[in-house]
Every structure is written in C-alpha cells, then in structure tokens.
Design a protein around this motif. Structure first.
Motif, PDB file in Angstrom:
ATOM      1  N   PHE A 184      -5.022  -8.963   4.573  1.00  0.00           N
ATOM      2  CA  PHE A 184      -4.975  -7.549   4.219  1.00  0.00           C
ATOM      3  C   PHE A 184      -4.635  -6.753   5.471  1.00  0.00           C
ATOM      4  N   ASN A 185      -4.009  -5.605   5.258  1.00  0.00           N
ATOM      5  CA  ASN A 185      -3.676  -4.735   6.385  1.00  0.00           C
ATOM      6  C   ASN A 185      -3.978  -3.289   6.024  1.00  0.00           C
ATOM      7  N   GLY A 186      -4.753  -2.628   6.895  1.00  0.00           N
ATOM      8  CA  GLY A 186      -5.007  -1.204   6.761  1.00  0.00           C
ATOM      9  C   GLY A 186      -5.053  -0.573   8.142  1.00  0.00           C
ATOM     10  N   HIS A 187      -4.630   0.688   8.248  1.00  0.00           N
ATOM     11  CA  HIS A 187      -4.677   1.370   9.549  1.00  0.00           C
ATOM     12  C   HIS A 187      -5.774   2.422   9.542  1.00  0.00           C
ATOM     13  N   TYR A 188      -6.455   2.542  10.678  1.00  0.00           N
ATOM     14  CA  TYR A 188      -7.596   3.454  10.764  1.00  0.00           C
ATOM     15  C   TYR A 188      -7.250   4.782  11.417  1.00  0.00           C
ATOM     16  N   ASP A 189      -6.049   4.929  11.973  1.00  0.00           N
ATOM     17  CA  ASP A 189      -5.689   6.223  12.546  1.00  0.00           C
ATOM     18  C   ASP A 189      -5.272   7.190  11.439  1.00  0.00           C
ATOM     19  N   VAL A 190      -5.492   8.473  11.701  1.00  0.00           N
ATOM     20  CA  VAL A 190      -5.121   9.524  10.754  1.00  0.00           C
ATOM     21  C   VAL A 190      -4.330  10.597  11.489  1.00  0.00           C
TER      22      VAL A 190
ATOM     23  N   VAL B 161       7.612  -8.178   6.581  1.00  0.00           N
ATOM     24  CA  VAL B 161       8.809  -8.564   5.839  1.00  0.00           C
ATOM     25  C   VAL B 161       9.868  -9.126   6.791  1.00  0.00           C
ATOM     26  N   SER B 162       9.997  -8.520   7.976  1.00  0.00           N
ATOM     27  CA  SER B 162      10.987  -9.006   8.943  1.00  0.00           C
ATOM     28  C   SER B 162      10.656 -10.407   9.442  1.00  0.00           C
ATOM     29  N   GLU B 163       9.396 -10.819   9.312  1.00  0.00           N
ATOM     30  CA  GLU B 163       8.989 -12.176   9.706  1.00  0.00           C
ATOM     31  C   GLU B 163       9.055 -13.157   8.534  1.00  0.00           C
ATOM     32  N   GLY B 164       9.533 -12.689   7.379  1.00  0.00           N
ATOM     33  CA  GLY B 164       9.663 -13.557   6.216  1.00  0.00           C
ATOM     34  C   GLY B 164       8.365 -13.833   5.487  1.00  0.00           C
ATOM     35  N   ILE B 165       7.346 -12.998   5.704  1.00  0.00           N
ATOM     36  CA  ILE B 165       6.042 -13.196   5.059  1.00  0.00           C
ATOM     37  C   ILE B 165       5.998 -12.399   3.757  1.00  0.00           C
ATOM     38  N   LYS B 166       5.524 -13.014   2.693  1.00  0.00           N
ATOM     39  CA  LYS B 166       5.454 -12.362   1.383  1.00  0.00           C
ATOM     40  C   LYS B 166       4.470 -11.193   1.460  1.00  0.00           C
ATOM     41  N   SER B 167       4.946 -10.010   1.131  1.00  0.00           N
ATOM     42  CA  SER B 167       4.155  -8.805   1.369  1.00  0.00           C
ATOM     43  C   SER B 167       4.271  -7.849   0.188  1.00  0.00           C
ATOM     44  N   ILE B 168       3.212  -7.065   0.011  1.00  0.00           N
ATOM     45  CA  ILE B 168       3.162  -6.073  -1.068  1.00  0.00           C
ATOM     46  C   ILE B 168       2.193  -4.982  -0.646  1.00  0.00           C
ATOM     47  N   ASN B 169       2.258  -3.847  -1.342  1.00  0.00           N
ATOM     48  CA  ASN B 169       1.318  -2.755  -1.060  1.00  0.00           C
ATOM     49  C   ASN B 169       0.662  -2.269  -2.338  1.00  0.00           C
ATOM     50  N   TYR B 170      -0.660  -2.121  -2.264  1.00  0.00           N
ATOM     51  CA  TYR B 170      -1.405  -1.534  -3.375  1.00  0.00           C
ATOM     52  C   TYR B 170      -2.680  -0.908  -2.816  1.00  0.00           C
ATOM     53  N   GLY B 171      -2.828   0.395  -3.009  1.00  0.00           N
ATOM     54  CA  GLY B 171      -4.006   1.077  -2.475  1.00  0.00           C
ATOM     55  C   GLY B 171      -4.485   2.176  -3.395  1.00  0.00           C
ATOM     56  N   PRO B 172      -5.692   2.667  -3.173  1.00  0.00           N
ATOM     57  CA  PRO B 172      -6.298   3.665  -4.052  1.00  0.00           C
ATOM     58  C   PRO B 172      -5.785   5.080  -3.857  1.00  0.00           C
TER      59      PRO B 172
ATOM     60  N   ASN C 291      -1.531 -17.450  10.234  1.00  0.00           N
ATOM     61  CA  ASN C 291      -2.681 -17.469   9.319  1.00  0.00           C
ATOM     62  C   ASN C 291      -2.424 -16.972   7.904  1.00  0.00           C
ATOM     63  N   ALA C 292      -1.246 -16.435   7.610  1.00  0.00           N
ATOM     64  CA  ALA C 292      -1.077 -15.765   6.321  1.00  0.00           C
ATOM     65  C   ALA C 292       0.147 -16.248   5.558  1.00  0.00           C
ATOM     66  N   ASP C 293      -0.071 -16.556   4.283  1.00  0.00           N
ATOM     67  CA  ASP C 293       1.036 -16.789   3.355  1.00  0.00           C
ATOM     68  C   ASP C 293       1.435 -15.490   2.662  1.00  0.00           C
ATOM     69  N   TYR C 294       0.454 -14.601   2.517  1.00  0.00           N
ATOM     70  CA  TYR C 294       0.661 -13.319   1.850  1.00  0.00           C
ATOM     71  C   TYR C 294      -0.011 -12.217   2.674  1.00  0.00           C
ATOM     72  N   VAL C 295       0.594 -11.020   2.669  1.00  0.00           N
ATOM     73  CA  VAL C 295      -0.044  -9.855   3.268  1.00  0.00           C
ATOM     74  C   VAL C 295      -0.058  -8.734   2.239  1.00  0.00           C
ATOM     75  N   ILE C 296      -1.250  -8.188   2.007  1.00  0.00           N
ATOM     76  CA  ILE C 296      -1.416  -7.072   1.086  1.00  0.00           C
ATOM     77  C   ILE C 296      -1.796  -5.837   1.892  1.00  0.00           C
ATOM     78  N   PHE C 297      -0.927  -4.851   1.888  1.00  0.00           N
ATOM     79  CA  PHE C 297      -1.207  -3.566   2.519  1.00  0.00           C
ATOM     80  C   PHE C 297      -1.897  -2.662   1.506  1.00  0.00           C
ATOM     81  N   THR C 298      -2.711  -1.737   2.008  1.00  0.00           N
ATOM     82  CA  THR C 298      -3.460  -0.862   1.090  1.00  0.00           C
ATOM     83  C   THR C 298      -3.157   0.607   1.356  1.00  0.00           C
TER      84      THR C 298
END
Length: 403
Positions: A85-91, A356-367, A174-181
């Motif tokens: 999973f990937n999330g950023h804490y800066d605002v 995506v540029s590294e060829g890792i399967k990625s998607i985004n879904y967040g609240p 470490n990752a086959d998939y990355v889910i951004f939120t």
C-alpha cells in the motif's frame, strides 16, 4: 460479512485515528512535523504487528522546504502474494478562509473536517485498517505479505522525490501489487492520471524611476502579457477518456504564484511566476512544452525582457492496465457500495508513476473525493472511509484467493 460488522464496530477507533493524524500539521512546503507524524504512524503499525523501518528520503530531491524526509515501511506476514500500500502524509498548506480550525479534526454531520481529511490521511487510515480489520475477523490470508509504505513529498511532485521515488527498490523486491489510496472517490477505480508540466519562469528587465518608466524595461508588464496569453492559449478539445472530476477532461493551465518588484515607484527589473499545465491524454507533452516556450519567446522579443524557463516536473499520461486489480476492486465496490464503479484517470498526478514505470501492477482506490482535495473546509465522509476499508479488505481476499 463479518468483516463489515467488525469495521462498523470499530468506527470510533478508526475515526479517532484519522483525527489524530489531521491534528499534526504536516504542511508541505516546507515539510512540517514529518518526524512527529512518522512516530505516531510507526507506533500504530507496530501495535498492529508490523516490523518497521525508516528510510530517509534523498534531500537532493527536495526543491521546496527543508528538514528530514522520512519514509515509513511496515512488513506483515511472509506469504508469496506480496501486496504493498502507498499513502502520503504531507498536505498542502491550509491557507485562510476556513470556517473551522483546519487542524482540529472536527467530526460533524457524518464528516471529518481538516486539512488532509480527503487528501490523503483518510487513505492512510483506510490502508492500515483494511488489513487490521481482516486480522481481527481472522480472515487475513496466510499466503499474503503486506507492505505498508507511508511517504512524504507527494504534494511537491518532481521527476524524482524524497518519497515514493526513493522506495522503488523496496517495491521491486517486495511487491507484486501496489495499491495507492489517493482521493479519487469511493465509487471509482483509478488506474492512472493525466500529464503535467510544472515550471517557474524568471523574467529580467531593467530598473528606472516611476516618474519616467519608459526608460526601463518593465518585467511586470511583460509577465502580465505572458500570463494573459498563456490562459488564452488552451485548445477547447475534450478528452475521450474518463477523467475525474469532469472538468479534467479539458486541458488547463494555472499561474499559481507571481513575485514581482521591490518598490511602488520603481520599474521592476525582475519578476517570476509559476506555471502548472495539465495535459489530457490526447496531447503530446513535447508539443505542449514547445507551445509554451514559443509564447514566452514572442513576448520576450516584443518587450525586450529576457527570461529563464525552469521546468522541474514533467510527466506524460500514466495508465496502469492490470485487469486483475481492477476486477477485484470492481467486485468489492459492487458488494460494499451497491454501484457499478467507473474506471477513471485522475485529473491530478500522483506517485503511481513511479511504480508503473518499474512494471509493477498498480491501482488507486481511496475514501477521499478528489474535488475536496486542497479545498477550504476539506472533509471526508465517515461512511466513505468505512466503506473503503471494507472494499480494500475484500480486494486483499480476492487477490490472495486467486494466487
């Protein structure tokens, strides 16, 4: 489903954690309270059983602000299905005009208000609690390895940054998939974003007395002409892609800052302004760049000013085509939200470009909802937050089941 029952029963805990994160002002620029929020997040991950490490981002990539750039990575499980999973804490800075304190974390009428409520501290909460709720329901598959990555400096973009860019080896290892939120709406599956160019234009003129400005070369006047022409230069083309929000289907340009002059009665010999040009997928980034430079050159020739064009971020449209993640999310959203989700591109860019540029399967879904990002009185619906946790939990189950 027992997962849904546990999420609903944990509502107060989940919402309180979001409020706790909102109450830490992590404005970027300049990069406030980064170490403080990382301490809170690390404690939470370790409380939930993760092994954690801090990876310091490369300060050479920090264009705006200063200080440490810590990335938090948490590891849970040792299965062969590796989901990050990937999330950023800066605002972004809160600015003025709020009707409530942007850093109080107020809950009212089914919403939690505050800077970062939508973009994207609610996403961080969702990705952490989606896994934790599965654990409490005794549903977390034994064949998964979860990697939580929580990063800085997404908001200040860059072709390289001190956040996700510096974790590329972590994902590859470490990752086959990355889910951004990121906030693209709980009824949308986001598989990429539009293109963008960010630049600062520096204009050099010549000083003279305000009583006879004709003897100077007025940098302010030249900038006024440049800005007017830039805003008038956009084509009226509408993208055929499904972009959210709807306004993102057209190209856009923003002059976000203008800094000019030293005194009211002196012709300004220096001025600078920023450009953010958003590209729809039908546009070519090299053609858009050249059109900007041609416009600047024309005004320079007409007014006698010189200019420097400092482009520090350029990215083309990014699309991740992984059908498995899309199918898993589509099924989950139908079950939780009762709607047939849209597959969309985000009008804004985000860190998915680095995976995506590294060829890792990625998607985004967040609240969060993208139209609330960076807004005054920013908020997230509590229902959207809980539903996204339920949906992400289902995605983990679905991906693990099919592996």
């Amino acid at each position: 489903m027992i997962l849904d029952e546990i999420v609903e029963a944990s509502k107060d805990e989940i919402v309180e954690f979001l409020k706790q994160l909102i109450r830490i002002p992590t404005e970027n620029p300049p990069g406030l309270n980064y170490d403080k929020i990382i301490s809170v997040l690390r404690d939470k991950l370790e409380e939930f059983g993760y092994k954690t490490e801090i990876i310091e981002g490369n300060k050479e990539f920090v264009r705006f602000g200063n200080g440490n750039r810590p990335n938090l990575v948490g590891y849970l499980g040792n299965g062969n299905v590796r989901i990050a999973f990937n999330g950023h804490y800066d605002v972004v800075p809160a600015g003025e005009g709020w009707s409530i304190n942007p850093y109080e974390g107020i809950e009212k009428d089914g919403k939690v208000y505050g800077r970062g409520a939508s973009d994207m501290k609610s996403g961080i909460v969702a990705q952490i609690y989606a896994v934790e709720m599965l654990k409490r329901a005794k549903l977390l598959p034994s064949n998964v390895k979860i990697i939580q990555t929580i990063v800085p400096d997404e908001e200040t973009v860059g072709n390289k940054n001190a956040g996700t860019y510096c974790l590329r080896e972590i994902y590859k290892k470490n990752a086959d998939y990355v889910i951004f939120t990121e906030p693209t709406g709980p009824d949308n599956i986001c598989n990429g974003h539009r293109g963008a160019i960010w630049a600062v234009v520096k204009i050099y003129g010549k000083k003279s007395h305000g009583g006879f400005p004709q003897l100077g070369i007025d940098a302010v006047k030249a900038v006024a002409i440049m800005i007017e022409r830039l805003y008038s230069s956009l084509s009226n083309i509408t993208s055929k892609y499904n972009i959210v929000p709807e306004a993102g289907k057209k190209p856009s340009i923003l002059v976000g800052t203008v800094k000019c002059g030293t005194w009211v009665n002196t012709v300004a010999d220096y001025c600078e302004f920023s450009i953010v040009r958003r590209l729809i997928p039908e546009e070519r980034i090299d053609e858009v760049r050249e059109s900007i430079l041609r416009l600047l050159r024309d005004v320079s020739s007409e007014t006698g000013v010189k200019f420097d064009y400092d482009e520090f971020y350029a990215v083309d449209t990014v699309v991740s085509e992984d059908g498995r993640l899309i199918d898993a999310l589509r099924k989950a959203i139908r079950e939780v939200r009762g709607v047939d989700p849209n597959v969309v591109l985000s009008a804004g860019t985000f860190d998915i470009r680095f995976t995506v540029s590294e060829g890792i399967k990625s998607i985004n879904y967040g609240p969060g909802r993208i139209e609330l990002a960076h807004s005054t009185d920013e908020f997230v619906y509590v229902k959207d937050l809980l539903d996204s946790i339920k949906a992400l939990g289902r995605v983990l189950l679905e991906v693990a089941k099919g592996s």
